[in-house]
Design a protein around this motif. Structure first.
Motif, PDB file in Angstrom:
ATOM      1  N   GLY A  85      -3.735  12.701   7.686  1.00 13.67           N
ATOM      2  CA  GLY A  85      -3.722  12.019   6.405  1.00 13.67           C
ATOM      3  C   GLY A  85      -2.912  10.749   6.460  1.00 13.67           C
ATOM      4  O   GLY A  85      -2.153  10.507   7.401  1.00 13.67           O
ATOM      5  N   ASN A  86      -3.094   9.923   5.436  1.00 15.78           N
ATOM      6  CA  ASN A  86      -2.334   8.688   5.279  1.00 15.78           C
ATOM      7  C   ASN A  86      -1.089   8.962   4.436  1.00 15.78           C
ATOM      8  O   ASN A  86      -1.171   9.590   3.379  1.00 15.78           O
ATOM      9  N   LEU A  87       0.064   8.496   4.912  1.00 16.67           N
ATOM     10  CA  LEU A  87       1.296   8.612   4.140  1.00 16.67           C
ATOM     11  C   LEU A  87       1.907   7.238   3.960  1.00 16.67           C
ATOM     12  O   LEU A  87       1.584   6.301   4.695  1.00 16.67           O
ATOM     13  N   GLY A  88       2.781   7.102   2.981  1.00 17.52           N
ATOM     14  CA  GLY A  88       3.372   5.799   2.671  1.00 17.52           C
ATOM     15  C   GLY A  88       4.740   5.629   3.304  1.00 17.52           C
ATOM     16  O   GLY A  88       5.608   6.488   3.161  1.00 17.52           O
ATOM     17  N   MET A  89       4.924   4.517   3.999  1.00 21.92           N
ATOM     18  CA  MET A  89       6.200   4.220   4.646  1.00 21.92           C
ATOM     19  C   MET A  89       6.791   2.962   4.018  1.00 21.92           C
ATOM     20  O   MET A  89       6.175   1.890   4.050  1.00 21.92           O
ATOM     21  N   ALA A  90       7.972   3.099   3.432  1.00 25.82           N
ATOM     22  CA  ALA A  90       8.645   1.960   2.818  1.00 25.82           C
ATOM     23  C   ALA A  90       9.422   1.177   3.866  1.00 25.82           C
ATOM     24  O   ALA A  90       9.820   1.713   4.899  1.00 25.82           O
TER      25      ALA A  90
ATOM     26  N   TYR B 240      -1.984   5.355  -0.084  1.00 29.26           N
ATOM     27  CA  TYR B 240      -3.165   4.556  -0.405  1.00 29.26           C
ATOM     28  C   TYR B 240      -2.796   3.253  -1.128  1.00 29.26           C
ATOM     29  O   TYR B 240      -3.643   2.620  -1.759  1.00 29.26           O
ATOM     30  N   ALA B 241      -1.528   2.848  -1.021  1.00 28.42           N
ATOM     31  CA  ALA B 241      -1.067   1.640  -1.703  1.00 28.42           C
ATOM     32  C   ALA B 241      -1.845   0.398  -1.276  1.00 28.42           C
ATOM     33  O   ALA B 241      -2.025  -0.531  -2.059  1.00 28.42           O
ATOM     34  N   ALA B 242      -2.324   0.390  -0.032  1.00 24.94           N
ATOM     35  CA  ALA B 242      -3.060  -0.785   0.445  1.00 24.94           C
ATOM     36  C   ALA B 242      -4.351  -1.023  -0.335  1.00 24.94           C
ATOM     37  O   ALA B 242      -4.891  -2.124  -0.327  1.00 24.94           O
ATOM     38  N   SER B 243      -4.826   0.005  -1.025  1.00 27.85           N
ATOM     39  CA  SER B 243      -6.083  -0.135  -1.764  1.00 27.85           C
ATOM     40  C   SER B 243      -5.894  -0.800  -3.115  1.00 27.85           C
ATOM     41  O   SER B 243      -6.884  -1.149  -3.775  1.00 27.85           O
ATOM     42  N   LEU B 244      -4.652  -0.992  -3.558  1.00 31.74           N
ATOM     43  CA  LEU B 244      -4.403  -1.591  -4.867  1.00 31.74           C
ATOM     44  C   LEU B 244      -3.313  -2.665  -4.754  1.00 31.74           C
ATOM     45  O   LEU B 244      -2.131  -2.385  -4.946  1.00 31.74           O
ATOM     46  N   PRO B 245      -3.686  -3.903  -4.408  1.00 32.72           N
ATOM     47  CA  PRO B 245      -2.703  -4.978  -4.316  1.00 32.72           C
ATOM     48  C   PRO B 245      -1.944  -5.105  -5.647  1.00 32.72           C
ATOM     49  O   PRO B 245      -2.512  -4.842  -6.712  1.00 32.72           O
ATOM     50  N   PRO B 246      -0.657  -5.520  -5.589  1.00 33.32           N
ATOM     51  CA  PRO B 246       0.100  -5.921  -4.394  1.00 33.32           C
ATOM     52  C   PRO B 246       0.902  -4.790  -3.780  1.00 33.32           C
ATOM     53  O   PRO B 246       1.825  -5.041  -2.999  1.00 33.32           O
ATOM     54  N   LEU B 247       0.598  -3.542  -4.107  1.00 36.56           N
ATOM     55  CA  LEU B 247       1.429  -2.423  -3.667  1.00 36.56           C
ATOM     56  C   LEU B 247       1.482  -2.279  -2.159  1.00 36.56           C
ATOM     57  O   LEU B 247       2.443  -1.757  -1.601  1.00 36.56           O
ATOM     58  N   GLY B 248       0.438  -2.744  -1.472  1.00 36.95           N
ATOM     59  CA  GLY B 248       0.393  -2.625  -0.022  1.00 36.95           C
ATOM     60  C   GLY B 248       1.496  -3.374   0.693  1.00 36.95           C
ATOM     61  O   GLY B 248       1.790  -3.082   1.861  1.00 36.95           O
ATOM     62  N   LYS B 249       2.128  -4.329   0.032  1.00 40.15           N
ATOM     63  CA  LYS B 249       3.250  -5.045   0.646  1.00 40.15           C
ATOM     64  C   LYS B 249       4.487  -4.164   0.776  1.00 40.15           C
ATOM     65  O   LYS B 249       5.383  -4.438   1.576  1.00 40.15           O
TER      66      LYS B 249
ATOM     67  N   ARG C 285      11.599  -6.219  -6.725  1.00 36.19           N
ATOM     68  CA  ARG C 285      12.859  -5.619  -6.282  1.00 36.19           C
ATOM     69  C   ARG C 285      12.665  -4.772  -5.027  1.00 36.19           C
ATOM     70  O   ARG C 285      13.630  -4.456  -4.334  1.00 36.19           O
ATOM     71  N   LEU C 286      11.439  -4.372  -4.776  1.00 35.51           N
ATOM     72  CA  LEU C 286      11.156  -3.568  -3.594  1.00 35.51           C
ATOM     73  C   LEU C 286      11.205  -4.436  -2.344  1.00 35.51           C
ATOM     74  O   LEU C 286      10.877  -5.621  -2.384  1.00 35.51           O
ATOM     75  N   SER C 287      11.588  -3.838  -1.239  1.00 37.61           N
ATOM     76  CA  SER C 287      11.596  -4.567   0.032  1.00 37.61           C
ATOM     77  C   SER C 287      10.175  -4.651   0.564  1.00 37.61           C
ATOM     78  O   SER C 287       9.494  -3.628   0.722  1.00 37.61           O
ATOM     79  N   ALA C 288       9.721  -5.870   0.839  1.00 35.40           N
ATOM     80  CA  ALA C 288       8.361  -6.080   1.338  1.00 35.40           C
ATOM     81  C   ALA C 288       8.342  -6.047   2.860  1.00 35.40           C
ATOM     82  O   ALA C 288       9.305  -6.460   3.525  1.00 35.40           O
ATOM     83  N   TRP C 289       7.240  -5.553   3.402  1.00 30.71           N
ATOM     84  CA  TRP C 289       7.043  -5.569   4.842  1.00 30.71           C
ATOM     85  C   TRP C 289       6.689  -6.979   5.321  1.00 30.71           C
ATOM     86  O   TRP C 289       6.140  -7.780   4.569  1.00 30.71           O
TER      87      TRP C 289
ATOM     88  N   ARG D 194      -2.601   1.238  11.578  1.00 30.37           N
ATOM     89  CA  ARG D 194      -3.751   0.372  11.837  1.00 30.37           C
ATOM     90  C   ARG D 194      -3.472  -1.048  11.367  1.00 30.37           C
ATOM     91  O   ARG D 194      -2.828  -1.250  10.320  1.00 30.37           O
ATOM     92  N   PHE D 195      -3.965  -1.990  12.139  1.00 30.18           N
ATOM     93  CA  PHE D 195      -3.704  -3.410  11.865  1.00 30.18           C
ATOM     94  C   PHE D 195      -4.066  -3.739  10.418  1.00 30.18           C
ATOM     95  O   PHE D 195      -5.107  -3.330   9.903  1.00 30.18           O
ATOM     96  N   GLY D 196      -3.164  -4.508   9.786  1.00 24.59           N
ATOM     97  CA  GLY D 196      -3.402  -4.928   8.411  1.00 24.59           C
ATOM     98  C   GLY D 196      -3.168  -3.841   7.386  1.00 24.59           C
ATOM     99  O   GLY D 196      -3.535  -3.993   6.217  1.00 24.59           O
ATOM    100  N   GLY D 197      -2.576  -2.731   7.807  1.00 29.47           N
ATOM    101  CA  GLY D 197      -2.366  -1.634   6.875  1.00 29.47           C
ATOM    102  C   GLY D 197      -3.659  -0.986   6.435  1.00 29.47           C
ATOM    103  O   GLY D 197      -3.757  -0.437   5.335  1.00 29.47           O
ATOM    104  N   LYS D 198      -4.661  -1.021   7.313  1.00 32.86           N
ATOM    105  CA  LYS D 198      -5.965  -0.460   6.960  1.00 32.86           C
ATOM    106  C   LYS D 198      -5.876   1.064   6.908  1.00 32.86           C
ATOM    107  O   LYS D 198      -5.352   1.711   7.800  1.00 32.86           O
ATOM    108  N   LEU D 199      -6.425   1.606   5.849  1.00 39.21           N
ATOM    109  CA  LEU D 199      -6.432   3.059   5.703  1.00 39.21           C
ATOM    110  C   LEU D 199      -7.336   3.699   6.743  1.00 39.21           C
ATOM    111  O   LEU D 199      -8.391   3.166   7.071  1.00 39.21           O
TER     112      LEU D 199
END
Length: 468
Positions: free
Chosen positions: A349-354, A241-250, A415-419, A308-313
């Motif tokens: 369910g939604n899972l997080g992919m780095a 659910y990182a996309a729901s709390l910027p900037p974590l969705g990157k 420091r995290l790699s951004a998409w 989903r386009f734009g990282g939409k949940l």
């Protein structure tokens, strides 16, 4: 509130009534504010309280404990971390061995907690069967993977090749070419684990607020729809659910995985299938299938979903006829006798992919932020490792946990790699998934010409490699 029993097979078969905890109201000052009452948030709270009982910790959850992936996953408690091979390869052999031992010990660590906290989540440590089935290319791929594991210093005690006859002793698929068994995995009932953990941390003094979606977060502050937490540390434990709390969705893309569950199977049917000892199993295609025999004798079977386009949940997990059909087809290919079995549950369910498929654990001491995520579908076990690691990082302890290569140390989120930006992500992800589907169709057809099989393999492998 949604019909909570419809969320997954696991929620539907819970032997408890869901009584929602109160929402956060007003302002509260704590030492640690955690966003999300899933595995990562609950494990972090648990290990912090074990080491520092005096800490004031509060968790805010948008729905209820277990609403997200923690109550929807396939129930594999793995002693692994996605991308561990690439992360550990540069290390000296003795350091690499200690890291593998740490990972392999995850199921036993969880078992200790389950016993201590009296959590019954149907824990069975039967390992994983990675089977080569449906087409011969799977055997070649698995043997190459096994050779790589041995080259890293692992042994038959960790990963052992099974001949078709040996595989049949544990799992009887229609067209076996052999497989790999590893003991470093347990199967569980995921919802019972997350609900049990929630009760355990509350007994330890952690405040858990449900129906409290975080609307804004920053260093030292978490706001919800009705209140706020002021804290020395903020832990955004939201994974998919990182996309729901910027900037974590990157940094963590939400992708979906989808499952089906059969009706309880008879003793005669299970005698034809196997899995007597709680083994998890996966058929070794890039469709990423995974399954387990549940405590009430169902077969829970999943496969890779979508993006989903734009990282939409994805909010609606009422699976379509095609989504159920693909999983039923794969299940029927492995077990023809189950082609007409009744499917009683379907969910996802939604899972997080780095980025580069590399999970991460990070502390930003200057801003009081700690996070762990990007588990890539292996979060049941990885979240326990993440919770232990974040506890040590927050408490300033240097340990084997904090010295691992997936721990990015003390630094900002940057420091995290951004998409990559859209539409690159959507185009790339869907191109890869389509290449996997094409590969599977070509290879599963015994009449496919050799050149078509070679091309399908090379295309799927090339595109998968680009993501890493």
């Amino acid at each position: 509130m949604p019909n909570w029993r419809s969320i997954s097979l696991w929620m539907d078969t819970l032997d408890e009534d869901l009584k929602l905890r109160p929402a956060l109201s007003g302002s509260l000052v704590v030492d640690v504010a955690i966003i999300g009452a899933g595995y990562t948030g609950l494990w972090t709270a648990y290990y912090l309280k074990r080491q520092a009982p005096g800490l004031k910790i509060a968790i805010v959850e948008s729905e209820f404990a277990g609403f997200g992936a923690s109550g929807r996953n396939g129930g594999w408690l793995m002693g692994n971390l996605l991308g561990e091979d690439r992360a550990l390869a540069p290390l000296p052999s003795e350091v690499r061995k200690a890291s593998f031992d740490l990972l392999h010990g995850i199921p036993d660590e969880v078992a200790d907690v389950l016993q201590r906290e009296e959590i019954d989540c149907h824990f069975r440590k039967g390992g994983i069967l990675y089977c080569a089935a449906r087409y011969p290319e799977q055997e070649k791929r698995l043997r190459e993977q096994l050779a790589d594991l041995y080259a890293e210093g692992l042994t038959e005690a960790d990963y052992r090749w099974l001949s078709p006859e040996e595989l049949n002793g544990q799992l009887r698929v229609a067209n076996p070419y052999g497989g790999i068994h590893t003991p470093h995995c347990a199967t569980i009932q995921p919802a019972k684990l997350v609900r049990g953990l929630a009760r355990a941390v509350e007994r330890m003094g952690v405040q858990l607020f449900e129906q409290s979606p975080a609307t804004h977060w920053q260093p030292g502050l978490v706001r919800t729809t009705q209140g706020e937490l002021k804290a020395h540390w903020v832990v955004p434990a939201i994974e998919g659910y990182a996309a729901s709390l910027p900037p974590l969705g990157k940094y963590q893309l939400p992708v979906q995985s989808l499952l089906i569950g059969t009706e309880p199977l008879s003793d005669e049917q299970w005698a034809e299938i196997g899995l007597e000892h709680g083994q998890a199993f996966s058929e070794s295609s890039r469709q990423v299938t995974y399954a387990q025999r549940t405590a009430d004798n169902r077969l829970a079977f999943g496969a890779r979903g979508g993006y989903r386009f734009g990282g939409k949940l994805r909010q609606d997990f009422q699976l379509t006829e095609d989504e159920v059909g693909l999983r039923r087809y794969l299940l029927g290919e492995l077990f023809p006798q189950l082609r007409n079995v009744r499917i009683t549950h379907s969910w996802g369910g939604n899972l997080g992919m780095a980025r580069r498929f590399r999970p991460h654990m990070l502390v930003d001491r200057k801003n009081g932020i700690a996070l762990s995520g990007g588990y890539g579908g292996e979060g049941v076990g990885a979240s326990n490792l993440g919770g232990r690691t974040l506890a040590d990082l927050i408490l300033g302890k240097e340990s084997l946990l904090t010295r691992q290569p997936w721990v990015l140390g003390d630094g900002p989120l940057g420091r995290l790699s951004a998409w990559e930006p859209e539409p690159c992500r959507w185009i790339g992800y869907n191109a890869i998934i389509r290449s996997f589907v094409h590969e599977d169709r070509v290879l599963a057809n015994p009449h496919s010409a050799p050149w078509r099989r070679t091309m399908a393999l090379k295309l799927a492998g090339l595109l998968e490699g680009l993501m890493r």
